[in-house]
Write a protein that holds these residues in place. Structure first.
Motif, PDB file in Angstrom:
ATOM      1  N   VAL A  15     -21.969 -32.421   9.246  1.00 11.66           N
ATOM      2  CA  VAL A  15     -20.523 -32.645   9.217  1.00 11.66           C
ATOM      3  C   VAL A  15     -19.902 -31.902  10.395  1.00 11.66           C
ATOM      4  O   VAL A  15     -20.211 -30.739  10.641  1.00 11.66           O
ATOM      5  N   GLN A  16     -19.030 -32.614  11.118  1.00  8.33           N
ATOM      6  CA  GLN A  16     -18.295 -31.993  12.219  1.00  8.33           C
ATOM      7  C   GLN A  16     -16.889 -31.696  11.729  1.00  8.33           C
ATOM      8  O   GLN A  16     -16.164 -32.606  11.342  1.00  8.33           O
ATOM      9  N   THR A  25      -9.792 -31.557  10.186  1.00  9.99           N
ATOM     10  CA  THR A  25     -10.435 -32.860  10.277  1.00  9.99           C
ATOM     11  C   THR A  25     -11.925 -32.696  10.037  1.00  9.99           C
ATOM     12  O   THR A  25     -12.538 -31.758  10.554  1.00  9.99           O
ATOM     13  N   ALA A  26     -12.497 -33.601   9.259  1.00 11.27           N
ATOM     14  CA  ALA A  26     -13.935 -33.573   8.977  1.00 11.27           C
ATOM     15  C   ALA A  26     -14.502 -34.961   9.212  1.00 11.27           C
ATOM     16  O   ALA A  26     -13.931 -35.959   8.778  1.00 11.27           O
ATOM     17  N   LYS A  27     -15.637 -35.010   9.907  1.00 13.08           N
ATOM     18  CA  LYS A  27     -16.314 -36.279  10.160  1.00 13.08           C
ATOM     19  C   LYS A  27     -17.745 -36.124   9.696  1.00 13.08           C
ATOM     20  O   LYS A  27     -18.453 -35.216  10.106  1.00 13.08           O
ATOM     21  N   GLY A  31     -17.738 -41.059   6.528  1.00 17.84           N
ATOM     22  CA  GLY A  31     -16.513 -41.422   7.226  1.00 17.84           C
ATOM     23  C   GLY A  31     -15.790 -40.191   7.741  1.00 17.84           C
ATOM     24  O   GLY A  31     -16.375 -39.123   7.904  1.00 17.84           O
ATOM     25  N   GLN A  32     -14.498 -40.369   7.988  1.00 20.21           N
ATOM     26  CA  GLN A  32     -13.689 -39.293   8.545  1.00 20.21           C
ATOM     27  C   GLN A  32     -12.431 -39.108   7.709  1.00 20.21           C
ATOM     28  O   GLN A  32     -11.786 -40.082   7.318  1.00 20.21           O
ATOM     29  N   ALA A  34      -8.854 -36.303   7.189  1.00 15.62           N
ATOM     30  CA  ALA A  34      -8.051 -35.210   7.724  1.00 15.62           C
ATOM     31  C   ALA A  34      -7.012 -34.817   6.683  1.00 15.62           C
ATOM     32  O   ALA A  34      -6.559 -35.654   5.900  1.00 15.62           O
ATOM     33  N   VAL A  79     -16.603 -36.546   2.734  1.00 11.75           N
ATOM     34  CA  VAL A  79     -17.332 -37.135   3.861  1.00 11.75           C
ATOM     35  C   VAL A  79     -18.847 -36.975   3.729  1.00 11.75           C
ATOM     36  O   VAL A  79     -19.595 -37.633   4.441  1.00 11.75           O
TER      37      VAL A  79
END
Length: 177
Positions: A15-16, A25-27, A31-32, A34, A79
């Motif tokens: 997870v970014q 924000t998490a991707k 999915g993504q 915020a 996510v």
């Protein structure tokens, strides 16, 4: 004082996460997402942890501290694994089925109810009396489940209607002769 707010939220593998001002924000693989947090809390990303702290010791800041941390945790969980709500339908002739982008519900009315499936939500009916709602946004999944349940909430005499899986319906005794 918030006890849940004191814990840092660890960012899972794959997870970014990024923090820009008050927006987290998490991707991830699903999915993504915020979330914009209130100005009363301070958000910091260190290593693989997101820490939420109140800006000052005011009652308003401390009351929003734990909720803000939970919102960050929910987007990270969403996510990675997503969220799920299950609904059960009880009643003779009551059933549900997915047709295209709509959920058709036969709930004892003179007509079938067609519920349009919102974007970002998946609905599956493994059995005609069971509905499984999945998605990455916890709030949206819960809102869709509540809207479907609202069409025919369970009544206390026979227990007929749409209820959450595992929900206890307090039953009443009917009329006596």
């Amino acid at each position: 004082m918030s006890r849940i707010g004191k814990k840092a939220v660890s960012v899972p593998q794959g997870v970014q996460a990024s923090v820009e001002g008050q927006t987290v924000t998490a991707k991830g693989p699903k999915g993504q997402l915020a979330v914009r947090l209130d100005d009363e809390v301070l958000v910091v990303l260190n290593d693989n942890e997101i820490k939420v702290d109140p800006r000052d010791n005011s009652k308003d800041a401390r009351s929003k501290w734990g909720m803000s941390r939970t919102l960050v945790q929910n987007i990270l969980t969403g996510v990675t694994s997503g969220f799920e709500r299950r609904l059960e339908i009880t009643g003779v002739g009551y059933r549900a089925q997915v047709q295209g982008q709509a959920l058709n519900l036969a709930l004892g009315y003179s007509h079938d109810v067609a519920y349009p499936i919102p974007e970002g939500i998946q609905i599956v009916c493994p059995r005609p009396t069971e509905i499984v709602i999945t998605g990455i946004d916890k709030q949206k999944v819960g809102q869709v489940a509540a809207e479907i349940r609202e069409y025919r909430a369970p009544e206390p005499y026979k227990g007929k209607g749409v209820k959450y899986a595992g929900e206890f319906i307090f039953r009443k005794e009917g009329k006596k002769k």
